[in-house]
Structures are given as structure tokens and as C-alpha cells.
Design an enzyme around this catalytic site. Sequence first.
Site, short mmCIF file in Angstrom:
data_model
loop_
_atom_site.label_atom_id
_atom_site.label_comp_id
_atom_site.label_asym_id
_atom_site.label_seq_id
_atom_site.Cartn_x
_atom_site.Cartn_y
_atom_site.Cartn_z
N SER A 14 0.82 -1.23 0.00
CA SER A 14 0.00 0.00 0.00
C SER A 14 0.85 1.27 0.00
O SER A 14 0.51 2.25 0.66
CB SER A 14 -0.96 0.00 1.20
OG SER A 14 -1.77 -1.14 1.17
N THR A 15 1.93 1.23 -0.75
CA THR A 15 2.81 2.39 -0.85
C THR A 15 2.54 3.24 -2.09
O THR A 15 3.17 4.28 -2.26
CB THR A 15 4.29 1.94 -0.88
OG1 THR A 15 4.45 1.00 -1.95
CG2 THR A 15 4.71 1.31 0.43
N THR A 128 -5.97 -11.43 4.07
CA THR A 128 -7.14 -10.89 3.38
C THR A 128 -8.15 -11.98 3.07
O THR A 128 -9.30 -11.70 2.76
CB THR A 128 -6.73 -10.20 2.07
OG1 THR A 128 -6.09 -11.15 1.21
CG2 THR A 128 -5.80 -9.03 2.34
#
Length: 343
Positions: A14-15, A128
Site C-alpha cells: 500500500s505504498t 485478506t
Amino acid sequence: MKNVDLVIDLQFGSTGKGLIAGYLAEKNGYDTVINANMPNAGHTYINAEGRKWMHKVLPNGIVSPNLKRVMLGAGSVFSINRLMEEIEMSKDLLHDKVAILIHPMATVLDEEAHKKAEVGIATSIGSTGQGSMAAMVEKLQRDPTNNTIVARDVAQYDGRIAQYVCTVEEWDMALMASERILAEGAQGFSLSLNQEFYPYCTSRDCTPARFLADMGIPLPMLNKVIGTARCHPIRVGGTSGGHYPDQEELTWEQLGQVPELTTVTKKVRRVFSFSFIQMQKAMWTCQPDEVFLNFCNYLSPMGWQDIVHQIEVAAQSRYCDAEVKYLGFGPTFNDVELREDVM
């Protein structure tokens, strides 16, 4: 020929890999874009006009103005339904002159069965729970009677992907015919199966070597690695594991920011202070040439400039010549700046 630029995450994911991939594709005009994604990660790109793509299957680089080939590597795990949705959403970009190639050994997700198999780990390790690991395990079992797991076999009875699944020879020829290739990695270095956070990790390594192998790209084709990082690394919510000894877990309230949600599961992300140790480890293993530092808008100029300095010192300490070249100040193409223009 060294013509592959690889985007890879240097932290926990998530960068902004999707953002920089779309940005580079529009700027550099790659004719081939390739990935080996799994459904446990989503990648988002918003162009200058505000059009948004959130991909779990296709590369975000499909926005390239010179696009000729879109390739899904052997390491991919994908839902056919999701693939069809993404193709439909971008049918104006994926016209008749663009070839979509799926490697014959890519893994096809059984959305119901594979997700069900991961119900336990979704809560115990903060997974997830999208079925990626279960699908990979089924492939690794190598059952000769199973014709539902690899794309080559599924294409024999599911006409939706039959036109896209190629042979290994056709795959290799497509790579050889490409002039400039953008390869997009997924998740993050520190989530690697063989890094220190096992079992609170993903089901494969997230390194340049692994992604090149998963995409069938020979090592001599690698031109450069673009590493992505953020000023405050995140992990998914819940029981997703620890952090490095030189960082602390923060709250979104402390940062003065609205809590971020994960792209796939919509859980509130955990957020941490920047880790110099994490960056040293990533620099040693990933050896990026350039770095995209994202979410600079969460800090003052003095704050993000200090992190730029830390990244480059970490690189030098691990025999890496990486420089921070791109800075992100928001979610869109217009929010990406060249460092030389703002420092």
C-alpha cells in the site's frame, strides 16, 4: 536487451505501486505491461482527469499510450469473473490492437472454494482471505486429474479466457518482441514469506527475483527497479503481525489523517512510524535504482525531506545506489512530483 522496468514495494504494501505504475506508463509509453498479481492485493491509479482504475488482475500500466501487450504471468492467481470486469471497464484502452496474454501456468481462482479454505487464517494472521494461498497449494499438489486450476486446462472448457491463454513459446516470443516493458510487483518486501514476520506474512516472497521469475522474465532483461515507500508504513488491520524495533505503532488521529482502509477488505489499516532498519533490509535484497516516496502530504516539508535522507543513507549502507526520484503528495497522476522540482 535491458528493457524491463520493475516496480516493487519496499515496505508492507500500500505504498502507491498502482499510482507510480500508471504515472510511469503514461510518461514513458511502454508497449508491454506485465504482472503476476493475486487477489489478495488491489492496485489503484487515478489519472489527471480523475478516471480511476482499481485492479486485482490487470496491470495498472494499461494506460500507456503505446500499449501493445498486456501479460499475466505464471505466478498469477486470478478470478475469471474479475478479469472480465476489468477488461470491460477498460475496453476503450484494450482495443483490437492490444494483445492480452495469460501464461498457460497461471492459476485460476475458484472464488467460493478457495476463499472458504482460508476462513481460519483470515482471522488468525490478518490475511485478506481471498483464496490466493489455497489456490497456490492446489496447484502445487500437481494432481494430474485436476483440470480446474491452471489456465491452460481451464481454457479448454471456459471460452471466456480461451482467446487469451497462450503457449510458453508464444509468451517468450512476446517478451522478445517488446521494446519497453513495465513489470508491476505486488504487496510488499516485508510481507515476504521468507522474511522475519512469518507466519504473519503473505504466501510468497515479494522481491525482484521472485517477481521476475513469476513473470517469466530473464534476469538480463532487467533495466531498473523502482522501489516504492511511504512516510508512514502500514499493515492491514487486525492480527497482522509485528513491526521493526525502531518503529512504533501510531494512530490515524495522531497523524491528523482520516483512517485509511485496505483496498480489498476495507479494514482500517494499522499505521507506523518510518523504519530505517526496514529500509536497510529492503535496499539489500531489492537493490532499487530509483525510489518513489509517497504520502509526503502527511508530513511537513522538513519531515518528508528527513525521510528522503534516511532512505538514501539506508541505501548507501547496503551497497545500493538508489536515489529518491519521485515524491507523492496525493492519490492522482497530478500529485506525483519529480524530486528535483520540489527540493
